[in-house]
Motif scaffolding. Structure first.
Motif, PDB file in Angstrom:
ATOM      1  N   GLY A 174       0.027  -3.531 -17.524  1.00  0.00           N
ATOM      2  CA  GLY A 174      -1.222  -4.188 -17.156  1.00  0.00           C
ATOM      3  C   GLY A 174      -1.178  -4.861 -15.793  1.00  0.00           C
ATOM      4  N   VAL A 175      -0.210  -4.479 -14.960  1.00  0.00           N
ATOM      5  CA  VAL A 175      -0.059  -5.086 -13.639  1.00  0.00           C
ATOM      6  C   VAL A 175      -1.076  -4.516 -12.653  1.00  0.00           C
ATOM      7  CG1 VAL A 175       1.559  -5.378 -11.714  1.00  0.00           C
ATOM      8  CG2 VAL A 175       2.383  -5.484 -14.053  1.00  0.00           C
ATOM      9  N   CYS A 176      -1.516  -3.279 -12.910  1.00  0.00           N
ATOM     10  CA  CYS A 176      -2.507  -2.655 -12.036  1.00  0.00           C
ATOM     11  C   CYS A 176      -3.415  -1.758 -12.869  1.00  0.00           C
ATOM     12  CB  CYS A 176      -1.826  -1.853 -10.929  1.00  0.00           C
ATOM     13  SG  CYS A 176      -1.087  -0.314 -11.491  1.00  0.00           S
ATOM     14  N   ASN A 177      -4.511  -1.345 -12.249  1.00  0.00           N
ATOM     15  CA  ASN A 177      -5.447  -0.431 -12.904  1.00  0.00           C
ATOM     16  C   ASN A 177      -5.420   0.959 -12.286  1.00  0.00           C
ATOM     17  OD1 ASN A 177      -6.439  -2.398 -14.669  1.00  0.00           O
ATOM     18  ND2 ASN A 177      -7.789  -3.195 -13.069  1.00  0.00           N
ATOM     19  N   ASP A 178      -4.783   1.087 -11.118  1.00  0.00           N
ATOM     20  CA  ASP A 178      -4.808   2.350 -10.382  1.00  0.00           C
ATOM     21  C   ASP A 178      -3.497   2.537  -9.630  1.00  0.00           C
ATOM     22  OD1 ASP A 178      -5.477   4.610  -8.964  1.00  0.00           O
ATOM     23  OD2 ASP A 178      -6.944   3.626  -7.676  1.00  0.00           O
ATOM     24  N   LEU A 179      -2.726   3.546 -10.016  1.00  0.00           N
ATOM     25  CA  LEU A 179      -1.444   3.799  -9.354  1.00  0.00           C
ATOM     26  C   LEU A 179      -1.614   4.219  -7.898  1.00  0.00           C
ATOM     27  CD1 LEU A 179       0.554   5.685 -12.126  1.00  0.00           C
ATOM     28  CD2 LEU A 179       0.946   3.370 -11.274  1.00  0.00           C
ATOM     29  N   ASP A 180      -2.743   4.808  -7.558  1.00  0.00           N
ATOM     30  CA  ASP A 180      -2.973   5.260  -6.187  1.00  0.00           C
ATOM     31  C   ASP A 180      -2.965   4.106  -5.191  1.00  0.00           C
ATOM     32  OD1 ASP A 180      -3.258   7.838  -7.121  1.00  0.00           O
ATOM     33  OD2 ASP A 180      -5.449   7.762  -7.158  1.00  0.00           O
ATOM     34  N   TYR A 190      -1.639   0.848  -6.055  1.00  0.00           N
ATOM     35  CA  TYR A 190      -0.676  -0.196  -6.399  1.00  0.00           C
ATOM     36  C   TYR A 190       0.412  -0.263  -5.334  1.00  0.00           C
ATOM     37  CZ  TYR A 190       2.714  -2.922  -9.049  1.00  0.00           C
ATOM     38  OH  TYR A 190       3.610  -3.881  -9.449  1.00  0.00           O
ATOM     39  N   GLU A 191       0.548  -1.417  -4.709  1.00  0.00           N
ATOM     40  CA  GLU A 191       1.416  -1.604  -3.547  1.00  0.00           C
ATOM     41  C   GLU A 191       2.884  -1.293  -3.816  1.00  0.00           C
ATOM     42  OE1 GLU A 191       2.454  -5.101  -0.292  1.00  0.00           O
ATOM     43  OE2 GLU A 191       1.254  -5.593  -2.040  1.00  0.00           O
ATOM     44  N   TRP A 192       3.393  -1.589  -5.006  1.00  0.00           N
ATOM     45  CA  TRP A 192       4.826  -1.508  -5.269  1.00  0.00           C
ATOM     46  C   TRP A 192       5.235  -0.225  -5.985  1.00  0.00           C
ATOM     47  CZ3 TRP A 192       6.630  -4.775  -2.104  1.00  0.00           C
ATOM     48  CH2 TRP A 192       5.954  -5.959  -1.856  1.00  0.00           C
ATOM     49  N   SER A 193       4.402   0.780  -5.949  1.00  0.00           N
ATOM     50  CA  SER A 193       4.706   2.046  -6.611  1.00  0.00           C
ATOM     51  C   SER A 193       4.924   3.155  -5.581  1.00  0.00           C
ATOM     52  CB  SER A 193       3.548   2.440  -7.525  1.00  0.00           C
ATOM     53  OG  SER A 193       3.752   3.730  -8.056  1.00  0.00           O
ATOM     54  N   THR A 194       5.804   4.082  -5.892  1.00  0.00           N
ATOM     55  CA  THR A 194       6.013   5.245  -5.024  1.00  0.00           C
ATOM     56  C   THR A 194       5.069   6.392  -5.389  1.00  0.00           C
ATOM     57  OG1 THR A 194       7.749   6.031  -6.513  1.00  0.00           O
ATOM     58  CG2 THR A 194       8.446   4.739  -4.588  1.00  0.00           C
ATOM     59  N   ILE A 251       8.645   5.908 -15.528  1.00  0.00           N
ATOM     60  CA  ILE A 251       8.752   4.751 -14.650  1.00  0.00           C
ATOM     61  C   ILE A 251       7.477   4.584 -13.844  1.00  0.00           C
ATOM     62  CG2 ILE A 251       9.973   3.830 -12.651  1.00  0.00           C
ATOM     63  CD1 ILE A 251      12.529   5.021 -13.840  1.00  0.00           C
ATOM     64  N   GLU A 252       6.932   5.708 -13.369  1.00  0.00           N
ATOM     65  CA  GLU A 252       5.706   5.619 -12.572  1.00  0.00           C
ATOM     66  C   GLU A 252       4.578   4.930 -13.349  1.00  0.00           C
ATOM     67  OE1 GLU A 252       5.521   6.118  -9.469  1.00  0.00           O
ATOM     68  OE2 GLU A 252       6.322   8.028  -8.834  1.00  0.00           O
ATOM     69  N   LEU A 253       4.561   5.103 -14.675  1.00  0.00           N
ATOM     70  CA  LEU A 253       3.482   4.533 -15.487  1.00  0.00           C
ATOM     71  C   LEU A 253       3.718   3.069 -15.867  1.00  0.00           C
ATOM     72  CD1 LEU A 253       2.711   7.534 -17.858  1.00  0.00           C
ATOM     73  CD2 LEU A 253       1.334   6.702 -15.949  1.00  0.00           C
ATOM     74  N   ASN A 254       4.900   2.532 -15.595  1.00  0.00           N
ATOM     75  CA  ASN A 254       5.206   1.156 -15.996  1.00  0.00           C
ATOM     76  C   ASN A 254       4.181   0.129 -15.518  1.00  0.00           C
ATOM     77  OD1 ASN A 254       7.401   1.965 -17.453  1.00  0.00           O
ATOM     78  ND2 ASN A 254       8.918   1.295 -15.953  1.00  0.00           N
ATOM     79  N   PRO A 255       3.727   0.163 -14.251  1.00  0.00           N
ATOM     80  CA  PRO A 255       2.723  -0.830 -13.829  1.00  0.00           C
ATOM     81  C   PRO A 255       1.426  -0.750 -14.636  1.00  0.00           C
ATOM     82  CG  PRO A 255       3.673   0.257 -11.922  1.00  0.00           C
ATOM     83  CD  PRO A 255       4.163   0.994 -13.138  1.00  0.00           C
ATOM     84  N   LEU A 256       1.006   0.474 -14.994  1.00  0.00           N
ATOM     85  CA  LEU A 256      -0.195   0.623 -15.820  1.00  0.00           C
ATOM     86  C   LEU A 256       0.054   0.107 -17.232  1.00  0.00           C
ATOM     87  CD1 LEU A 256      -1.542   4.183 -14.875  1.00  0.00           C
ATOM     88  CD2 LEU A 256      -2.592   1.984 -14.346  1.00  0.00           C
ATOM     89  N   SER A 257       1.194   0.503 -17.799  1.00  0.00           N
ATOM     90  CA  SER A 257       1.521   0.089 -19.169  1.00  0.00           C
ATOM     91  C   SER A 257       1.634  -1.421 -19.291  1.00  0.00           C
ATOM     92  CB  SER A 257       2.838   0.724 -19.614  1.00  0.00           C
ATOM     93  OG  SER A 257       2.743   2.122 -19.566  1.00  0.00           O
TER      94      SER A 257
END
Length: 191
Positions: free
Chosen positions: A9-15, A17-21, A1-7
């Motif tokens: 293409g919504v963000c380039n950096d999880l660190d 990304y506003e909507w990620s824990t 789930i944590e990788l979903n924004p990267l997968s």
């Protein structure tokens, strides 16, 4: 789930990304008070280990086993008392134990807390110790996290006057840094 924004293409950096824990579990930012992170973080030696695990993209074998054991109704999650009640009322559910998902019992958690604090006969109740007693706070937090006990059940079990008082004690437990290493010791005792 944590990788979903990267997968996606919504963000380039999880660190960032506003909507990620992710940033809270990896210790980049202090988590908001409503986000319980200790349960997940306790499964890794450090926030860096969690970060490496997530970014590796490695499959979570325990989670895959969990979903592969689901019956036609899905997998029932709960402690053994809950599962037994459910099976008694709905025998067609026939819940199978899930490999890799521990079934923590309330009494085992309480006894482990008592052992870690070096007092096997220690009372764990508000009436005997007060609501800020570290062993009580630790037991309360772990019982809630590991058995999914309701606030009503916790209030009754530990002698709190209300669920609001239980919530306040749980917040105190989460914000008491002294409990972090003790928490790990109790989990090691019961695992």
């Amino acid at each position: 789930i944590e990788l979903n924004p990267l997968s996606a293409g919504v963000c380039n950096d999880l660190d960032t990304y506003e909507w990620s824990t992710f940033k809270y579990y990896t210790g980049i930012q202090r988590p908001p008070s409503w986000l319980a992170t200790r349960h997940l973080r306790s499964r890794f030696d450090s926030p860096g280990d969690y970060r490496s695990f997530v970014l590796s993209g490695a499959p979570d074998n325990a989670l895959e086993r969990f979903y592969s054991t689901a019956n036609r109704f899905g997998t029932v999650i709960g402690n053994s008392d809950f599962v037994a009640k459910l099976e008694a009322n709905e025998p067609e559910l026939a819940v199978k134990p899930v490999a890799g998902i521990p079934d923590f019992q309330l009494a085992d958690i309480e006894q482990a807390v008592q052992r870690v604090f070096g007092d096997p006969g220690m009372e764990l109740s508000v009436a005997r110790t007060g609501p800020k007693h570290l062993p009580l706070l630790l037991a309360l937090q772990l019982v809630q996290e590991l058995t999914f006990a309701s606030l009503d059940e916790l209030a009754c079990r530990y002698g709190f006057s209300s669920t609001r008082a239980v919530s306040a004690a749980l917040t105190k437990a989460r914000n008491t840094a002294a409990l972090d290493s003790l928490r790990r010791a109790v989990i090691d005792e019961i695992s």
